[in-house]
Design a protein around this motif. Structure first.
Motif, PDB file in Angstrom:
ATOM      1  N   ALA A   1       8.323  -6.406 -18.917  1.00  0.00           N
ATOM      2  CA  ALA A   1       8.445  -5.761 -20.224  1.00  0.00           C
ATOM      3  C   ALA A   1       7.072  -5.709 -20.861  1.00  0.00           C
ATOM      4  N   HIS A   2       6.842  -4.662 -21.655  1.00  0.00           N
ATOM      5  CA  HIS A   2       5.575  -4.592 -22.379  1.00  0.00           C
ATOM      6  C   HIS A   2       5.667  -5.339 -23.699  1.00  0.00           C
ATOM      7  N   ASN A   3       6.924  -5.597 -24.122  1.00  0.00           N
ATOM      8  CA  ASN A   3       7.102  -6.329 -25.363  1.00  0.00           C
ATOM      9  C   ASN A   3       6.942  -7.835 -25.098  1.00  0.00           C
TER      10      ASN A   3
ATOM     11  N   GLY B   1       1.161  -7.294 -17.676  1.00  0.00           N
ATOM     12  CA  GLY B   1      -0.090  -6.707 -17.180  1.00  0.00           C
ATOM     13  C   GLY B   1      -0.206  -5.281 -17.696  1.00  0.00           C
ATOM     14  N   ARG B   2      -1.410  -4.766 -17.607  1.00  0.00           N
ATOM     15  CA  ARG B   2      -1.663  -3.414 -18.112  1.00  0.00           C
ATOM     16  C   ARG B   2      -0.908  -2.367 -17.291  1.00  0.00           C
ATOM     17  N   ASN B   3      -0.844  -1.122 -17.785  1.00  0.00           N
ATOM     18  CA  ASN B   3      -0.244  -0.015 -17.021  1.00  0.00           C
ATOM     19  C   ASN B   3      -0.942   0.085 -15.684  1.00  0.00           C
ATOM     20  N   GLY B   4      -0.129   0.185 -14.616  1.00  0.00           N
ATOM     21  CA  GLY B   4      -0.714   0.370 -13.291  1.00  0.00           C
ATOM     22  C   GLY B   4      -1.197  -0.919 -12.638  1.00  0.00           C
ATOM     23  N   SER B   5      -0.873  -2.087 -13.233  1.00  0.00           N
ATOM     24  CA  SER B   5      -1.368  -3.341 -12.644  1.00  0.00           C
ATOM     25  C   SER B   5      -0.523  -3.801 -11.457  1.00  0.00           C
ATOM     26  N   GLY B   6       0.639  -3.158 -11.231  1.00  0.00           N
ATOM     27  CA  GLY B   6       1.425  -3.482 -10.037  1.00  0.00           C
ATOM     28  C   GLY B   6       2.751  -4.187 -10.305  1.00  0.00           C
ATOM     29  N   LYS B   7       3.161  -4.243 -11.567  1.00  0.00           N
ATOM     30  CA  LYS B   7       4.377  -4.989 -11.933  1.00  0.00           C
ATOM     31  C   LYS B   7       5.630  -4.415 -11.263  1.00  0.00           C
ATOM     32  N   SER B   8       5.848  -3.100 -11.449  1.00  0.00           N
ATOM     33  CA  SER B   8       7.059  -2.484 -10.878  1.00  0.00           C
ATOM     34  C   SER B   8       7.016  -2.547  -9.363  1.00  0.00           C
ATOM     35  N   THR B   9       5.818  -2.370  -8.808  1.00  0.00           N
ATOM     36  CA  THR B   9       5.677  -2.418  -7.349  1.00  0.00           C
ATOM     37  C   THR B   9       6.076  -3.791  -6.831  1.00  0.00           C
ATOM     38  N   LEU B  10       5.622  -4.837  -7.511  1.00  0.00           N
ATOM     39  CA  LEU B  10       5.957  -6.198  -7.082  1.00  0.00           C
ATOM     40  C   LEU B  10       7.473  -6.411  -7.126  1.00  0.00           C
TER      41      LEU B  10
ATOM     42  N   GLU C   1      -4.499   6.443   0.195  1.00  0.00           N
ATOM     43  CA  GLU C   1      -3.760   5.192   0.082  1.00  0.00           C
ATOM     44  C   GLU C   1      -4.018   4.546  -1.271  1.00  0.00           C
ATOM     45  N   VAL C   2      -2.951   3.996  -1.855  1.00  0.00           N
ATOM     46  CA  VAL C   2      -3.105   3.256  -3.112  1.00  0.00           C
ATOM     47  C   VAL C   2      -2.710   1.808  -2.839  1.00  0.00           C
ATOM     48  N   HIS C   3      -3.685   0.926  -2.971  1.00  0.00           N
ATOM     49  CA  HIS C   3      -3.437  -0.498  -2.714  1.00  0.00           C
ATOM     50  C   HIS C   3      -2.944  -1.120  -4.024  1.00  0.00           C
ATOM     51  N   ALA C   4      -1.599  -1.181  -4.202  1.00  0.00           N
ATOM     52  CA  ALA C   4      -1.040  -1.525  -5.512  1.00  0.00           C
ATOM     53  C   ALA C   4      -0.890  -3.026  -5.729  1.00  0.00           C
ATOM     54  N   VAL C   5      -0.585  -3.776  -4.662  1.00  0.00           N
ATOM     55  CA  VAL C   5      -0.462  -5.244  -4.774  1.00  0.00           C
ATOM     56  C   VAL C   5      -1.395  -5.853  -3.741  1.00  0.00           C
TER      57      VAL C   5
ATOM     58  N   VAL D   1       0.861  -1.187   0.000  1.00  0.00           N
ATOM     59  CA  VAL D   1       0.000   0.000   0.000  1.00  0.00           C
ATOM     60  C   VAL D   1       0.896   1.235   0.000  1.00  0.00           C
ATOM     61  N   TYR D   2       0.686   2.104  -0.992  1.00  0.00           N
ATOM     62  CA  TYR D   2       1.403   3.388  -1.000  1.00  0.00           C
ATOM     63  C   TYR D   2       0.579   4.407  -0.233  1.00  0.00           C
ATOM     64  N   ARG D   3       1.261   5.240   0.528  1.00  0.00           N
ATOM     65  CA  ARG D   3       0.573   6.362   1.185  1.00  0.00           C
ATOM     66  C   ARG D   3       0.991   7.623   0.449  1.00  0.00           C
ATOM     67  N   VAL D   4       0.034   8.353  -0.068  1.00  0.00           N
ATOM     68  CA  VAL D   4       0.357   9.584  -0.778  1.00  0.00           C
ATOM     69  C   VAL D   4      -0.089  10.755   0.079  1.00  0.00           C
ATOM     70  N   TYR D   5       0.871  11.534   0.533  1.00  0.00           N
ATOM     71  CA  TYR D   5       0.535  12.672   1.393  1.00  0.00           C
ATOM     72  C   TYR D   5       0.224  13.892   0.537  1.00  0.00           C
TER      73      TYR D   5
HETATM   74  N1  LIG Z   1       5.235   6.009  -5.525  1.00  0.00           N
HETATM   75  C1  LIG Z   1       3.934   5.773  -5.642  1.00  0.00           C
HETATM   76  N2  LIG Z   1       3.043   6.414  -4.858  1.00  0.00           N
HETATM   77  C2  LIG Z   1       1.726   6.177  -4.947  1.00  0.00           C
HETATM   78  N3  LIG Z   1       1.172   5.309  -5.828  1.00  0.00           N
HETATM   79  C3  LIG Z   1       2.003   4.646  -6.655  1.00  0.00           C
HETATM   80  C4  LIG Z   1       3.422   4.848  -6.603  1.00  0.00           C
HETATM   81  N4  LIG Z   1       3.990   4.036  -7.533  1.00  0.00           N
HETATM   82  C5  LIG Z   1       2.970   3.372  -8.127  1.00  0.00           C
HETATM   83  N5  LIG Z   1       1.785   3.742  -7.596  1.00  0.00           N
HETATM   84  C6  LIG Z   1       0.446   3.211  -7.965  1.00  0.00           C
HETATM   85  O1  LIG Z   1       0.457   1.808  -7.769  1.00  0.00           O
HETATM   86  C7  LIG Z   1      -0.228   1.141  -8.813  1.00  0.00           C
HETATM   87  C8  LIG Z   1       0.699   0.154  -9.472  1.00  0.00           C
HETATM   88  O2  LIG Z   1       1.753   0.868 -10.111  1.00  0.00           O
HETATM   89  P1  LIG Z   1       2.994   0.143 -10.807  1.00  0.00           P
HETATM   90  O3  LIG Z   1       3.967   1.193 -11.221  1.00  0.00           O
HETATM   91  O4  LIG Z   1       3.471  -0.957  -9.934  1.00  0.00           O
HETATM   92  O5  LIG Z   1       2.300  -0.503 -12.096  1.00  0.00           O
HETATM   93  P2  LIG Z   1       2.963  -1.148 -13.396  1.00  0.00           P
HETATM   94  O6  LIG Z   1       2.160  -2.377 -13.696  1.00  0.00           O
HETATM   95  O7  LIG Z   1       4.423  -1.315 -13.213  1.00  0.00           O
HETATM   96  O8  LIG Z   1       2.650  -0.027 -14.473  1.00  0.00           O
HETATM   97  P3  LIG Z   1       3.394   0.347 -15.860  1.00  0.00           P
HETATM   98  O9  LIG Z   1       3.152  -0.786 -16.814  1.00  0.00           O
HETATM   99  O10 LIG Z   1       2.693   1.587 -16.283  1.00  0.00           O
HETATM  100  O11 LIG Z   1       4.849   0.563 -15.561  1.00  0.00           O
HETATM  101  C9  LIG Z   1      -0.754   2.239  -9.737  1.00  0.00           C
HETATM  102  O12 LIG Z   1      -2.090   2.506  -9.361  1.00  0.00           O
HETATM  103  C10 LIG Z   1       0.121   3.440  -9.422  1.00  0.00           C
HETATM  104  O13 LIG Z   1      -0.608   4.624  -9.589  1.00  0.00           O
END
Ligand SMILES: Nc1ncnc2c1ncn2[C@@H]1O[C@H](COP(=O)(O)OP(=O)(O)OP(=O)(O)O)[C@@H](O)[C@H]1O
Length: 259
Positions: free
Chosen positions: A222-224, A79-88, A58-62, A25-29
């Motif tokens: 990767a998106h490719n 996964g699509r943009n914002g699906s949580g890949k980089s966060t994972l 709060e953003v529940h990313a994973v 969970v990200y906390r965005v202040y």
């Molecule tokens: N630093 C952050 N603070 C708050 N929310 C974040 C932060 N980084 C990512 N998020 C949110 O977490 C969710 C997952 O983001 P993430 O970057 O993991 O997705 P992704 O699948 O890697 O996307 P992309 O394919 O666009 O790179 C999204 O809703 C994004 O807005």
């Protein structure tokens, strides 16, 4: 199967990463959630009580991800943009604390991202030396690897210019070349190959294969999808922070494309 083969087979399937019901969970202040913004009445109450606007959302990313990765696995995460890949990936690298659940890794995970910290004002050459020291290589090892890294990065004479003069593709190639100069127990690659040209992609796919053979585990975002299908033996499809599918690349990519 002999006892020795059995032992070897068992060693091959040694888990390297265990992700257990992970929530991030990200906390965005400085930003209020829709729910907190509320209506005119609650805004009025805040004024009366002299409270400021709520400052956190709060953003529940994973959301409850679980899987086990083994030695020799190259796992594509799609996964699509914002699906949580980089966060994972960042959570596996230990850069984000779990909200709940846990990540267990055998060995040191290393994240190679397009944003990996190289120094923009230093030359490529200095960045190679510093990057190698940061990975724990000795002076002698840096000397031995240096030419190979320059050669692999394909940066040529730009190696003596500051990194701020590099294109984003050149920067990404140098990062990958530095990071892959050492074999890693768990290597996490976030879109590092996306900016490279076809020749670089071919070279880096070969290098990833090599790393798998050295019995490490590689994660690749990767998106490719062609790159993922050619490089990985397993694909995890994330959707809205959850695993939608986990299996062999062909099956998962086909399902993803038809979704
Ligand atoms: N630093 C952050 N603070 C708050 N929310 C974040 C932060 N980084 C990512 N998020 C949110 O977490 C969710 C997952 O983001 P993430 O970057 O993991 O997705 P992704 O699948 O890697 O996307 P992309 O394919 O666009 O790179 C999204 O809703 C994004 O807005």
């Amino acid at each position: 199967m002999t006892e020795q083969e059995k032992q070897e087979r068992k060693a091959e399937r040694r888990p390297t990463v265990i992700v257990d019901d992970l929530h991030i969970v990200y906390r965005v202040y400085g930003a209020a959630s829709e729910h907190e913004k509320g209506n005119a009445a609650s805004a009025l109450m805040r004024i009366v009580r002299r409270q400021g606007r709520p400052q956190m959302t709060e953003v529940h990313a994973v959301k409850g991800v679980s899987f086990v990765a083994y030695h020799g696995d190259a796992i594509g995460v799609i996964g699509r943009n914002g699906s949580g890949k980089s966060t994972l990936l960042r959570a596996i690298a230990g850069l984000l604390p779990p909200h709940s659940g846990a990540v267990y890794t055998d060995g040191q995970p290393s994240l190679v991202g397009v944003n990996a910290a190289l120094m923009r004002d230093l030359t490529g050459e200095r960045n190679i030396v510093l990057g190698c020291y940061a990975m724990g290589l000795t002076q002698q090892q840096v000397k031995e690897k240096y030419d190979d890294i320059v050669d692999f990065s394909g940066i040529g004479k730009f190696i003596n210019l500051p990194m701020r003069t590099y294109s984003s593709g050149m920067g990404a190639r140098l990062r990958f070349a530095i990071a892959s100069a050492k074999s890693h127990d768990v290597m996490l690659i976030d879109e590092a190959l996306a900016t490279g040209d076809r020749e670089f992609k071919r070279k880096s796919q070969k290098r990833i294969k090599q790393m798998r053979e050295e019995a490490g585990t590689v994660f690749l975002v990767a998106h490719n999808l062609d790159v993922i299908e050619e490089t990985c033996n397993r694909v995890i499809w994330l959707h809205d922070g959850k695993i939608r599918m986990d299996g062999d690349p062909h099956t998962v990519i086909e399902a993803y494309n038809n979704a």
